[in-house]
Write an enzyme that holds these catalytic residues in place. Structure first.
Site, PDB file in Angstrom:
ATOM      1  N   SER A  60       0.820  -1.212   0.000  1.00 54.61           N
ATOM      2  CA  SER A  60       0.000   0.000   0.000  1.00 54.61           C
ATOM      3  C   SER A  60       0.854   1.262   0.000  1.00 54.61           C
ATOM      4  O   SER A  60       2.027   1.256   0.399  1.00 54.61           O
ATOM      5  CB  SER A  60      -0.897   0.030   1.240  1.00 54.61           C
ATOM      6  OG  SER A  60      -1.647  -1.150   1.338  1.00 54.61           O
TER       7      SER A  60
HETATM    8  N1  SAH Z   1      -0.685  -5.158   4.096  1.00 53.95           N
HETATM    9  C1  SAH Z   1       0.026  -5.463   2.869  1.00 53.95           C
HETATM   10  C2  SAH Z   1      -0.828  -5.128   1.665  1.00 53.95           C
HETATM   11  C3  SAH Z   1      -0.862  -6.293   0.751  1.00 53.95           C
HETATM   12  S1  SAH Z   1      -2.088  -6.255  -0.503  1.00 53.95           S
HETATM   13  C4  SAH Z   1       1.380  -4.768   2.838  1.00 53.95           C
HETATM   14  O1  SAH Z   1       1.681  -3.977   3.736  1.00 53.95           O
HETATM   15  O2  SAH Z   1       2.172  -5.042   1.931  1.00 53.95           O
HETATM   16  C5  SAH Z   1      -3.341  -7.291   0.229  1.00 53.95           C
HETATM   17  C6  SAH Z   1      -2.963  -8.721   0.493  1.00 53.95           C
HETATM   18  O3  SAH Z   1      -4.149  -9.381   0.942  1.00 53.95           O
HETATM   19  C7  SAH Z   1      -2.478  -9.522  -0.714  1.00 53.95           C
HETATM   20  O4  SAH Z   1      -1.215 -10.044  -0.435  1.00 53.95           O
HETATM   21  C8  SAH Z   1      -3.511 -10.631  -0.868  1.00 53.95           C
HETATM   22  O5  SAH Z   1      -2.969 -11.870  -1.270  1.00 53.95           O
HETATM   23  C9  SAH Z   1      -4.073 -10.717   0.549  1.00 53.95           C
HETATM   24  N2  SAH Z   1      -5.395 -11.331   0.647  1.00 53.95           N
HETATM   25  C10 SAH Z   1      -6.475 -11.185  -0.158  1.00 53.95           C
HETATM   26  N3  SAH Z   1      -7.507 -11.924   0.282  1.00 53.95           N
HETATM   27  C11 SAH Z   1      -7.073 -12.567   1.408  1.00 53.95           C
HETATM   28  C12 SAH Z   1      -7.674 -13.495   2.323  1.00 53.95           C
HETATM   29  N4  SAH Z   1      -8.929 -13.930   2.176  1.00 53.95           N
HETATM   30  N5  SAH Z   1      -6.921 -13.934   3.360  1.00 53.95           N
HETATM   31  C13 SAH Z   1      -5.639 -13.518   3.526  1.00 53.95           C
HETATM   32  N6  SAH Z   1      -5.022 -12.666   2.697  1.00 53.95           N
HETATM   33  C14 SAH Z   1      -5.723 -12.181   1.644  1.00 53.95           C
END
Ligand code: SAH
Length: 214
Positions: A60
């Site tokens: 993000s």
């Molecule tokens: N907080 C992260 C943002 C990553 S983007 C950072 O600081 O880099 C969001 C993430 O959510 C992705 O890696 C995606 O694979 C994950 N995601 C999506 N649906 C999910 C679910 N049901 N359970 C766990 N992770 C999930």
């Protein structure tokens, strides 16, 4: 220009955009974002923008990380659940502001990389797991705070159930018009919830079930 210089510029721009919690700004200053991204984007590590990570996901934008973290109103006794570990950057920021972070990611590859970063940075108060975060983490519930970093069509009911009375949840959700908004839910002591809309946002989708690795 050095990372330090870009980092100071980033902190100043976060302040200008309204992030006032000095603990949040200090946590962002402490976490080396360059360690959470692909080295090809090293130049942009402290630009205020989201960047691609493995598995088609994104880390993000720093402003959104700061904004969501501030809205959680953390203190150092709290137990926090994060859904969507991704690069691990948001979890690392949270880890400086609470007692323990529990973070769930549906891609094993991403989780493994994030865990390596936590170890390298000697962050010892993050517990992580590969799994479907829409189900929360029942064995560790309830949580004082919950942060979701992927956008669902609706808020998964399991997450609300695992939020302690008085707790706060911040999450992006789809709107009727096909956009996304960041919402904050505050759990009352009487089982009621109040919800407010905070900001239009753009996150990768929240997807049920474990991911098939690419
Ligand atoms: N907080 C992260 C943002 C990553 S983007 C950072 O600081 O880099 C969001 C993430 O959510 C992705 O890696 C995606 O694979 C994950 N995601 C999506 N649906 C999910 C679910 N049901 N359970 C766990 N992770 C999930």
């Amino acid at each position: 220009m050095s990372d330090d210089y870009h980092k100071i510029e980033l902190i100043m721009s976060l302040r200008n955009r309204g992030i006032r919690d000095t603990r949040v700004l200090a946590a962002i200053e402490r976490i080396p974002r360059e360690k959470f991204i692909n080295p090809v984007f090293a130049e942009q590590a402290y630009a205020d923008q989201s960047l691609p990570i493995e598995c088609g996901q994104t880390i993000s934008q720093p402003y959104i990380v700061a904004f969501m973290t501030e809205k959680l109103r953390l203190d150092d006794r709290m137990k926090v659940l994060e859904v969507g570990t991704g690069s691990g950057y948001q979890a690392a920021v949270l880890s400086h502001l609470c007692r323990r972070v529990y973070t769930i990611e549906r891609y094993r590859t991403l989780l493994r990389d994030a865990e390596e970063r936590f170890a390298e940075l000697r962050i010892s108060n993050i517990t992580s797991m590969a799994g479907d975060g829409t189900k929360g983490w029942p064995s560790q519930a309830p949580f004082d705070r919950i942060i979701v970093t992927a956008a669902g069509k609706t808020l998964p009911p399991a997450l609300l159930e695992q939020l302690r009375p008085g707790g706060i949840l911040v999450a992006p959700v789809d709107t009727d018009s096909g956009d996304q908004e960041l919402i904050r839910v505050i759990a009352g002591d009487d089982g009621s919830y109040t919800q407010e809309s905070l900001l239009p946002v753009r996150f990768v989708p929240l997807v049920e079930g474990m991911a098939k690795e690419m």
